[in-house]
Write a protein that holds these residues in place. Structure first.
Motif, PDB file in Angstrom:
ATOM      1  N   GLU A 129      45.203 -19.874  43.010  1.00 57.80           N
ATOM      2  CA  GLU A 129      45.669 -20.140  44.366  1.00 57.80           C
ATOM      3  C   GLU A 129      45.836 -18.820  45.100  1.00 57.80           C
ATOM      4  O   GLU A 129      46.252 -17.831  44.504  1.00 57.80           O
ATOM      5  CB  GLU A 129      46.999 -20.896  44.312  1.00 57.80           C
ATOM      6  CG  GLU A 129      47.451 -21.436  45.650  1.00 57.80           C
ATOM      7  CD  GLU A 129      48.646 -22.375  45.522  1.00 57.80           C
ATOM      8  OE1 GLU A 129      49.752 -21.952  45.908  1.00 57.80           O
ATOM      9  OE2 GLU A 129      48.469 -23.498  45.043  1.00 57.80           O
ATOM     10  N   GLY A 130      45.498 -18.824  46.385  1.00 57.66           N
ATOM     11  CA  GLY A 130      45.639 -17.598  47.151  1.00 57.66           C
ATOM     12  C   GLY A 130      45.493 -17.824  48.647  1.00 57.66           C
ATOM     13  O   GLY A 130      45.268 -18.946  49.111  1.00 57.66           O
ATOM     14  N   ALA A 131      45.603 -16.745  49.396  1.00 60.91           N
ATOM     15  CA  ALA A 131      45.492 -16.774  50.853  1.00 60.91           C
ATOM     16  C   ALA A 131      44.045 -17.044  51.265  1.00 60.91           C
ATOM     17  O   ALA A 131      43.123 -16.876  50.460  1.00 60.91           O
ATOM     18  CB  ALA A 131      45.973 -15.444  51.426  1.00 60.91           C
ATOM     19  N   PRO A 132      43.826 -17.427  52.529  1.00 63.40           N
ATOM     20  CA  PRO A 132      42.450 -17.685  52.987  1.00 63.40           C
ATOM     21  C   PRO A 132      41.527 -16.475  52.862  1.00 63.40           C
ATOM     22  O   PRO A 132      40.312 -16.633  52.740  1.00 63.40           O
ATOM     23  CB  PRO A 132      42.630 -18.075  54.455  1.00 63.40           C
ATOM     24  CG  PRO A 132      44.032 -18.536  54.573  1.00 63.40           C
ATOM     25  CD  PRO A 132      44.815 -17.749  53.569  1.00 63.40           C
ATOM     26  N   SER A 133      42.101 -15.275  52.866  1.00 61.48           N
ATOM     27  CA  SER A 133      41.288 -14.060  52.762  1.00 61.48           C
ATOM     28  C   SER A 133      41.002 -13.652  51.318  1.00 61.48           C
ATOM     29  O   SER A 133      40.276 -12.690  51.077  1.00 61.48           O
ATOM     30  CB  SER A 133      42.002 -12.905  53.468  1.00 61.48           C
ATOM     31  OG  SER A 133      43.286 -12.690  52.880  1.00 61.48           O
TER      32      SER A 133
END
Length: 199
Positions: free
Chosen positions: A50-54
């Motif tokens: 899981e992570g940020a859109p970037s």
């Protein structure tokens, strides 16, 4: 008299010792019972899923994925889309940095969710463009290849319908093709923050 005291003392010691052993048998063990199954190394790092859109998603076989664009496109690009709904087009770049080609079977590799409870968005959005140039510009889904060879990249495009009221909470799950079976999905959170509009 001394003999009587000695006998009493021995009896007390024996009774105390026996009572302690009985209590030990009744008390729950301080150590948890040994579990069966495979051993787990508690010091090993868990895969980041899981992570940020970037962020860039990475899998052990050399496949990577990153969001290129998340766009709200005009409703008339789709078929019979009501004003209370929005068409969201997601573009995902998948690269093969491994050694072997990965087959593409044409299944959906992108999933869009809305709201805090991550409700699945409807997709794909239907469209009909007789002009090839218009189809290229307004394409709501991509024509996928049959494989991703080592050292190459493919852009997957998928579109979805989302209630306009839920555009403030979007999440994308990416599950690129795998050589066998299914890949653990990578979740891009806070995707609504990079949502752009197309006119």
């Amino acid at each position: 008299m001394r003999r009587s005291l000695a006998v009493v003392a021995v009896a007390v010691v024996l009774l105390t010792g026996c009572g302690t052993d009985e209590n030990r048998d009744q008390e729950p063990s301080a150590k948890p019972p040994a579990s069966s199954g495979d051993a787990v190394d508690p010091t090993a790092s868990a895969p980041v899923l899981e992570g940020a859109p970037s962020s860039t998603a990475r899998w052990p076989d050399g496949i990577t994925a990153r969001l290129l664009k998340v766009e709200r496109v005009p409703n008339d690009w789709g078929v019979d889309v009501a004003k209370s709904w929005a068409i969201i087009r997601v573009r995902l770049e998948v690269a093969n940095t491994g050694a072997a080609p990965v087959p593409v079977d044409g299944a959906g590799y992108i999933h869009l969710f809305y709201g805090v409870n991550r409700t699945p968005a409807d997709g794909p959005t239907g469209y009909a463009y007789p002009d090839p140039e218009e189809e290229r510009e307004k394409g709501l889904t991509s024509k996928n290849p049959t494989r991703i060879v080592a050292g190459s990249k493919v852009v997957f495009t998928q579109s979805f319908k989302v209630p306009v009221a839920e555009l403030g909470s979007l999440t994308v799950s990416a599950e690129p093709p795998a050589e066998e079976g299914f890949r653990d999905p990578y979740v891009f959170v806070g995707v609504d923050k990079v949502l752009t509009g197309v006119k």
